[in-house]
Design a protein around this motif. Structure first.
Motif, PDB file in Angstrom:
ATOM      1  N   GLN A  88      -5.001  -8.619   6.901  1.00 55.31           N
ATOM      2  CA  GLN A  88      -6.373  -8.353   7.341  1.00 55.31           C
ATOM      3  C   GLN A  88      -6.576  -6.873   7.663  1.00 55.31           C
ATOM      4  O   GLN A  88      -7.712  -6.396   7.680  1.00 55.31           O
ATOM      5  CB  GLN A  88      -6.707  -9.203   8.575  1.00 55.31           C
ATOM      6  CG  GLN A  88      -6.824 -10.690   8.276  1.00 55.31           C
ATOM      7  CD  GLN A  88      -7.295 -11.469   9.489  1.00 55.31           C
ATOM      8  OE1 GLN A  88      -6.949 -11.167  10.624  1.00 55.31           O
ATOM      9  NE2 GLN A  88      -8.113 -12.500   9.247  1.00 55.31           N
ATOM     10  N   ARG A  89      -5.477  -6.194   7.911  1.00 53.65           N
ATOM     11  CA  ARG A  89      -5.543  -4.761   8.202  1.00 53.65           C
ATOM     12  C   ARG A  89      -5.172  -3.925   6.986  1.00 53.65           C
ATOM     13  O   ARG A  89      -5.021  -2.703   7.075  1.00 53.65           O
ATOM     14  CB  ARG A  89      -4.596  -4.428   9.368  1.00 53.65           C
ATOM     15  CG  ARG A  89      -5.039  -5.056  10.694  1.00 53.65           C
ATOM     16  CD  ARG A  89      -3.906  -5.040  11.724  1.00 53.65           C
ATOM     17  NE  ARG A  89      -4.328  -5.472  13.043  1.00 53.65           N
ATOM     18  CZ  ARG A  89      -4.522  -6.736  13.402  1.00 53.65           C
ATOM     19  NH1 ARG A  89      -4.321  -7.712  12.499  1.00 53.65           N
ATOM     20  NH2 ARG A  89      -4.913  -7.046  14.620  1.00 53.65           N
ATOM     21  N   GLY A  90      -4.967  -4.584   5.854  1.00 58.21           N
ATOM     22  CA  GLY A  90      -4.634  -3.884   4.623  1.00 58.21           C
ATOM     23  C   GLY A  90      -3.212  -3.368   4.603  1.00 58.21           C
ATOM     24  O   GLY A  90      -2.920  -2.385   3.907  1.00 58.21           O
ATOM     25  N   LYS A  91      -2.316  -4.033   5.330  1.00 55.73           N
ATOM     26  CA  LYS A  91      -0.930  -3.596   5.428  1.00 55.73           C
ATOM     27  C   LYS A  91       0.008  -4.741   5.075  1.00 55.73           C
ATOM     28  O   LYS A  91      -0.381  -5.918   5.040  1.00 55.73           O
ATOM     29  CB  LYS A  91      -0.613  -3.102   6.840  1.00 55.73           C
ATOM     30  CG  LYS A  91      -1.460  -1.920   7.307  1.00 55.73           C
ATOM     31  CD  LYS A  91      -1.086  -0.641   6.594  1.00 55.73           C
ATOM     32  CE  LYS A  91      -1.868   0.544   7.150  1.00 55.73           C
ATOM     33  NZ  LYS A  91      -1.503   1.821   6.500  1.00 55.73           N
ATOM     34  N   THR A  92       1.266  -4.374   4.814  1.00 55.18           N
ATOM     35  CA  THR A  92       2.306  -5.370   4.590  1.00 55.18           C
ATOM     36  C   THR A  92       3.437  -5.128   5.589  1.00 55.18           C
ATOM     37  O   THR A  92       3.454  -4.121   6.303  1.00 55.18           O
ATOM     38  CB  THR A  92       2.869  -5.268   3.164  1.00 55.18           C
ATOM     39  OG1 THR A  92       3.515  -3.987   2.998  1.00 55.18           O
ATOM     40  CG2 THR A  92       1.766  -5.418   2.123  1.00 55.18           C
TER      41      THR A  92
END
Length: 242
Positions: free
Chosen positions: A207-211
């Motif tokens: 949801q935060r554009g991270k992995t």
């Protein structure tokens, strides 16, 4: 174990003595209690210095018998433990062994006589107040020098910060912070202990554009909020560079 002999045997003896000394010093705080580390009193200070000196001799002074030094370590530790027990059971003994707090400021007035008795200077008091975020003496109602050398202060009412209770706000329930990722590694035990899963964590990151590979540190805070620190912080002009 004794001194002299082949150099290899001497080095081996020093190595074994060093390992034993460190092992014993790590065990002693567990016997005497965590206060020895966190709040060092007169008694703890004397005990620490004495044990450190004996441990140093145990490590390097191979001319002294190993059994003598080990006996000294056991005796000093036992004596310190007995003094700690006595201090717990008797207020008078506790005052004699660990000392007692000294009032430095009362009612906004500096008690010069008390400071003179304990040889505590005004420079030291000013420094201690600054360490507590107080730069103006007139803000202080009471200041007490504790047994561990730290100064506790009570600010005058006009200088105290307002709390949520003071202004009528109801606080939300808080919980202990939970570390989810440390040094880029997921702390699986913490996830499992609190009913969380990797899938949930990955979803929050997506949801935060991270992995997961982007994250250096992650924690769920006291208000259940998630805080992430990424390997790339997007700080192009850092204030301090190593």
């Amino acid at each position: 174990m004794g001194g002299g002999g082949h150099p290899f045997m001497t080095y081996t003896e020093i190595l074994l003595r060093s390992i034993l000394a460190v092992t014993i010093l790590l065990l002693i705080p567990r016997i005497l209690g965590k206060q020895t580390v966190t709040n060092m009193t007169f008694h703890d200070f004397v005990t620490t210095i004495t044990l450190g000196s004996i441990a140093a001799n145990l490590t390097f002074n191979i001319s002294l018998k190993f059994t003598y030094e080990l006996t000294a370590l056991v005796l000093i530790t036992s004596l310190s433990f007995l003094l700690s027990v006595a201090a717990l059971k008797s207020r008078k003994m506790r005052s004699w062994i660990s000392g007692s707090p000294t009032v430095l400021i009362e009612g906004g007035k500096v008690l010069e006589d008390n400071m003179r008795k304990i040889r505590y200077t005004m420079d030291s008091l000013d420094q201690s107040l600054r360490e507590e975020g107080v730069f103006n003496l007139e803000e202080v109602e009471y200041a007490v020098l504790e047994n561990n050398g730290k100064v506790s202060i009570l600010k005058k009412e006009g200088y105290q910060l307002a709390t949520k209770q003071d202004i009528g706000l109801v606080g939300r329930a808080q919980s202990f912070p939970i570390e989810l990722i440390m040094d880029g590694e997921i702390v699986d035990d913490n996830l499992e202990r609190h009913g969380l899963t990797r899938n949930w964590l990955e979803h929050e990151l997506s949801q935060r554009g991270k992995t997961l590979s982007d994250v250096f540190y992650a924690v769920r805070g006291t208000q259940q909020q998630l805080v992430f620190d990424y390997y790339k912080d997007d700080i192009y002009n850092p204030m301090d560079k190593e």
